[in-house]
Design a protein around this motif. Structure first.
Motif, PDB file in Angstrom:
ATOM      1  N   ARG A 437       0.822  -1.011  -0.153  1.00  0.00           N
ATOM      2  CA  ARG A 437       0.131  -0.025   0.118  1.00  0.00           C
ATOM      3  C   ARG A 437       1.469   1.487  -0.029  1.00  0.00           C
ATOM      4  O   ARG A 437       0.361   2.652   0.647  1.00  0.00           O
ATOM      5  N   THR A 438       1.514   1.556  -0.735  1.00  0.00           N
ATOM      6  CA  THR A 438       2.524   2.571  -1.092  1.00  0.00           C
ATOM      7  C   THR A 438       3.007   2.845  -2.124  1.00  0.00           C
ATOM      8  O   THR A 438       2.313   2.127  -2.924  1.00  0.00           O
ATOM      9  N   HIS A 439       3.721   4.005  -2.927  1.00  0.00           N
ATOM     10  CA  HIS A 439       3.423   4.767  -3.993  1.00  0.00           C
ATOM     11  C   HIS A 439       4.910   5.001  -4.345  1.00  0.00           C
ATOM     12  O   HIS A 439       5.504   6.003  -3.458  1.00  0.00           O
ATOM     13  N   GLN A 440       5.505   5.863  -5.990  1.00  0.00           N
ATOM     14  CA  GLN A 440       6.434   5.751  -6.010  1.00  0.00           C
ATOM     15  C   GLN A 440       5.796   6.954  -7.034  1.00  0.00           C
ATOM     16  O   GLN A 440       4.828   6.327  -7.939  1.00  0.00           O
ATOM     17  N   VAL A 441       6.662   8.264  -7.470  1.00  0.00           N
ATOM     18  CA  VAL A 441       5.775   9.132  -8.374  1.00  0.00           C
ATOM     19  C   VAL A 441       7.039   9.951  -9.126  1.00  0.00           C
ATOM     20  O   VAL A 441       8.147  10.091  -9.029  1.00  0.00           O
ATOM     21  N   TRP A 442       6.752  10.084 -10.188  1.00  0.00           N
ATOM     22  CA  TRP A 442       6.887  10.510 -11.098  1.00  0.00           C
ATOM     23  C   TRP A 442       6.389  12.144 -11.767  1.00  0.00           C
ATOM     24  O   TRP A 442       5.487  12.230 -11.775  1.00  0.00           O
ATOM     25  N   ILE A 443       7.554  12.983 -11.433  1.00  0.00           N
ATOM     26  CA  ILE A 443       7.294  15.183 -11.870  1.00  0.00           C
ATOM     27  C   ILE A 443       7.773  15.124 -12.388  1.00  0.00           C
ATOM     28  O   ILE A 443       9.063  15.295 -11.774  1.00  0.00           O
ATOM     29  N   LYS A 489      10.403  -0.881 -12.535  1.00  0.00           N
ATOM     30  CA  LYS A 489      11.232  -0.857 -11.733  1.00  0.00           C
ATOM     31  C   LYS A 489      11.775  -0.007 -10.134  1.00  0.00           C
ATOM     32  O   LYS A 489      10.828   0.759  -8.951  1.00  0.00           O
ATOM     33  N   SER A 490      12.540   1.015 -11.034  1.00  0.00           N
ATOM     34  CA  SER A 490      12.932   1.848  -9.697  1.00  0.00           C
ATOM     35  C   SER A 490      11.752   3.373  -9.986  1.00  0.00           C
ATOM     36  O   SER A 490      11.926   3.954  -9.057  1.00  0.00           O
ATOM     37  N   PHE A 491      11.588   3.425 -11.440  1.00  0.00           N
ATOM     38  CA  PHE A 491      10.370   4.144 -11.417  1.00  0.00           C
ATOM     39  C   PHE A 491      11.699   5.357 -11.954  1.00  0.00           C
ATOM     40  O   PHE A 491      10.731   6.772 -11.766  1.00  0.00           O
ATOM     41  N   LYS A 492      12.465   5.364 -12.507  1.00  0.00           N
ATOM     42  CA  LYS A 492      13.596   6.562 -12.498  1.00  0.00           C
ATOM     43  C   LYS A 492      13.289   6.644 -13.869  1.00  0.00           C
ATOM     44  O   LYS A 492      13.351   5.925 -15.105  1.00  0.00           O
ATOM     45  N   GLU A 493      13.991   8.451 -14.655  1.00  0.00           N
ATOM     46  CA  GLU A 493      13.897   7.911 -15.947  1.00  0.00           C
ATOM     47  C   GLU A 493      15.186   8.101 -16.070  1.00  0.00           C
ATOM     48  O   GLU A 493      15.949   7.928 -15.914  1.00  0.00           O
ATOM     49  N   ILE A 494      14.502   7.207 -17.418  1.00  0.00           N
ATOM     50  CA  ILE A 494      16.045   6.756 -18.497  1.00  0.00           C
ATOM     51  C   ILE A 494      16.055   7.368 -19.319  1.00  0.00           C
ATOM     52  O   ILE A 494      17.157   7.236 -20.283  1.00  0.00           O
ATOM     53  N   ALA A 495      15.131   7.818 -20.316  1.00  0.00           N
ATOM     54  CA  ALA A 495      15.162   8.399 -21.902  1.00  0.00           C
ATOM     55  C   ALA A 495      14.098   9.758 -21.666  1.00  0.00           C
ATOM     56  O   ALA A 495      12.958   9.507 -20.796  1.00  0.00           O
ATOM     57  N   ARG A 496      14.645  10.303 -22.621  1.00  0.00           N
ATOM     58  CA  ARG A 496      13.464  11.377 -23.024  1.00  0.00           C
ATOM     59  C   ARG A 496      13.528  11.996 -24.089  1.00  0.00           C
ATOM     60  O   ARG A 496      14.523  12.235 -24.582  1.00  0.00           O
ATOM     61  N   ALA A 497      12.286  11.807 -25.281  1.00  0.00           N
ATOM     62  CA  ALA A 497      12.210  12.567 -26.094  1.00  0.00           C
ATOM     63  C   ALA A 497      11.426  13.143 -26.604  1.00  0.00           C
ATOM     64  O   ALA A 497      10.250  14.011 -26.392  1.00  0.00           O
ATOM     65  N   THR A 498      12.400  15.057 -26.440  1.00  0.00           N
ATOM     66  CA  THR A 498      11.704  16.033 -26.836  1.00  0.00           C
ATOM     67  C   THR A 498      11.414  16.829 -28.511  1.00  0.00           C
ATOM     68  O   THR A 498      12.234  16.116 -29.116  1.00  0.00           O
ATOM     69  N   ILE A 499       9.833  16.620 -28.315  1.00  0.00           N
ATOM     70  CA  ILE A 499       9.586  17.138 -29.411  1.00  0.00           C
ATOM     71  C   ILE A 499       9.147  18.390 -29.940  1.00  0.00           C
ATOM     72  O   ILE A 499       8.224  18.988 -29.235  1.00  0.00           O
ATOM     73  N   ASP A 500       9.230  18.588 -30.933  1.00  0.00           N
ATOM     74  CA  ASP A 500       9.898  20.113 -31.549  1.00  0.00           C
ATOM     75  C   ASP A 500       8.421  20.436 -32.178  1.00  0.00           C
ATOM     76  O   ASP A 500       7.994  20.835 -33.263  1.00  0.00           O
TER      77      ASP A 500
END
Length: 517
Positions: A437-443, A489-500
């Motif tokens: 009953r726990t949670h992780q977030v990306w923000i 699993k870790s809920f960490k960001e591993i990649a980002r595609a920035t869109i123009d």
């Protein structure tokens, strides 16, 4: 340095996409809200804009294209909105003569719904369709996003409405539900399936192979329950006949009364919620009456069977105000004003219900028949033999849920969704651990992520081995939109595609694996 390829330029990819991620993320949602001098009144009315992110050998390709529906073609040709939607009722052009106006009113005596399929992308057999909740779906090419042709459910099975949230079993068979209201005999809910090997074209769509599993009569003939999704286990389909209802008479007369179709939905807080348990293989409905207090539900999370019980998780509300939140005039309010205006709205609550399959009729009345140890959900035997169910609250403030779909219909531990506060805009992506009953977030500040989609790694051993994909928009013009890739699993960001290029807030979609890899 890696790049993403789009139709009109290049843009930067930071981080590293796992080499095993090969396939296409398809997303659907409203993308055009004004035509000429006319505008839609509700966010769920905007014309469908489909976009995709295709992952191949470390590169990402982006496409977007409006669904070329009959609604889209009519509106664009007229340079004004001429087809009514959920929250926007359209009337004849004031320049038309009296005969044209009279014909328009006559045609709306029985509504023929829009084919603006903006909610989800679904699969029947080997074909992919843009879908909403009406009798029309539009087949698309999942790679080019071209619209291939429109299909009418009514030509293949007796329903007027169908959900945009089907289920798929391990063989690939698609299960879905619809509602038969007008011209099909006694009103009823219909559960059906389309086998995995069905495929088609404009003349012979995959739906030609549809099979009806069963039908369930309305509890109230003129007030059928609204349903956006349903639950499925290995052996059962769970249909929640909720107290959020469609008023058939209001629907049939909405055009003449100058009200939209959305106003024909009403929540009866003094009613009950009836839970139907249908055997997937025989089509028989359980004779036991399971019921709960009134609530509103749009999205089921998952369901499974355990030790003689059916367990199902969904997101509930204590009122039906969610739709009101998405009227355009509400969405344009600043956050503080919106919070003040809507502070009494019910927040989404993730809840678990448990249905005992074997009922001991000799058990003392009002005793809990749930034997599972990891839940506080109850199912109490009443004097008439019915079972009154109360839920176990898992989490509050999450919508647009998703799971590792390999665990669909099975006992599972994790689900993912967008965290929502008192705003129509999701602010975070969350991972919920049901066991702890726990949670992780990306923000990220000033950013609004879409429904998270889980893609399992090919050699996964544990349930949360894979990635989360979500397209993210911002109302800050200095922050371009992007696709975020999280390690699940870790809920960490591993990649980002920035869109123009401009990207819209979408609703639902799916990931299609590249079968050539």
């Amino acid at each position: 340095t890696l790049y993403i390829y789009i139709l009109n330029g290049l843009f930067f990819l930071s981080g590293s996409i796992p080499p095993w991620l090969q396939g296409t993320l398809l997303r659907n949602g409203p993308g055009l809200f004004s035509v000429g001098n006319t505008s839609y009144k509700h966010w769920f009315d905007g014309m469908a804009l489909i976009h995709s992110f295709t992952f191949k050998d470390g590169d990402v390709f982006y496409r977007s294209k409006f669904l070329n529906s009959e609604t889209y073609k009519k509106n664009i040709a007229a340079n004004r909105i001429i087809v009514s939607e959920f929250g926007t009722m359209v009337y004849p052009d004031p320049c038309k003569n009296i005969f044209s106006k009279a014909f328009s009113y006559l045609m709306n005596a029985i509504p023929d719904f829009t084919d603006n399929n903006l909610i989800n992308i679904i699969r029947y057999g080997e074909d992919y369709y843009a879908s909403s909740e009406v009798n029309y779906i539009n087949q698309i090419d999942p790679l080019t996003l071209e619209t291939l042709g429109r299909t009418n459910y009514r030509n293949h099975i007796a329903i007027n409405l169908a959900t945009a949230h089907p289920h798929y079993d391990e063989e690939g068979t698609t299960y879905n539900m619809g509602t038969a209201i007008m011209n099909f005999g006694r009103p009823k809910y219909v559960i059906f399936k389309v086998p995995t090997n069905a495929t088609g074209n404009k003349r012979n769509p995959a739906l030609r192979n549809v099979e009806q599993i069963c039908s369930i009569p309305f509890r109230s003939t003129l007030y059928p329950s609204y349903f956006h999704s349903f639950g499925m286990t290995e052996n059962y389909i769970i249909f929640v006949e909720q107290a959020f209802k469609l008023d058939i008479l209001k629907l049939a007369t909405a055009y003449f009364r100058d009200v939209n179709w959305g106003s024909c939905l009403k929540f009866d807080k003094d009613d009950i919620t009836l839970i139907h348990l249908v055997n997937r293989k025989t089509g028989k409905t359980a004779s036991t009456k399971y019921y709960a207090d009134a609530f509103v539900v749009f999205h089921h999370i998952n369901a499974y069977e355990e030790d003689g019980h059916v367990v199902f998780d969904l997101i509930t509300y204590q009122d039906s105000n969610l739709y009101d939140m998405f009227y355009i005039h509400n969405m344009k309010q600043d956050v503080d004003k919106f919070i003040e205006t809507n502070k009494d709205f019910s927040r989404p609550t993730c809840q678990r219900f448990v249905l005992p399959l074997i009922i001991d009729k000799e058990a003392p009345l009002d005793t809990n028949l749930v034997k599972l140890q990891d839940t506080t959900a109850t199912a109490v035997l009443k004097q008439d033999g019915s079972i009154y169910c109360t839920p176990d609250t898992i989490f509050e403030g999450l919508e647009l849920p998703g799971i590792n779909y390999k665990f669909n219909s099975k006992k599972y531990r994790y689900f993912y969704g967008t965290r929502v506060d008192w705003s129509p805009y999701p602010s975070k992506i969350a991972k919920v651990d049901i066991a702890t009953r726990t949670h992780q977030v990306w923000i990220e500040e000033e950013c609004y992520p879409s429904e998270p989609v889980f893609v399992a790694s090919p050699d996964a051993v544990e349930e949360d081995e894979g990635v989360i994909l979500s397209s993210v928009v911002s109302f800050n013009p200095q922050k371009p939109p992007f696709l975020v890739v999280l390690d699940a699993k870790s809920f960490k960001e591993i990649a980002r595609a920035t869109i123009d290029t401009a990207i819209h807030m979408d609703l639902h979609g799916l990931f299609i694996h590249d079968k050539s890899t």
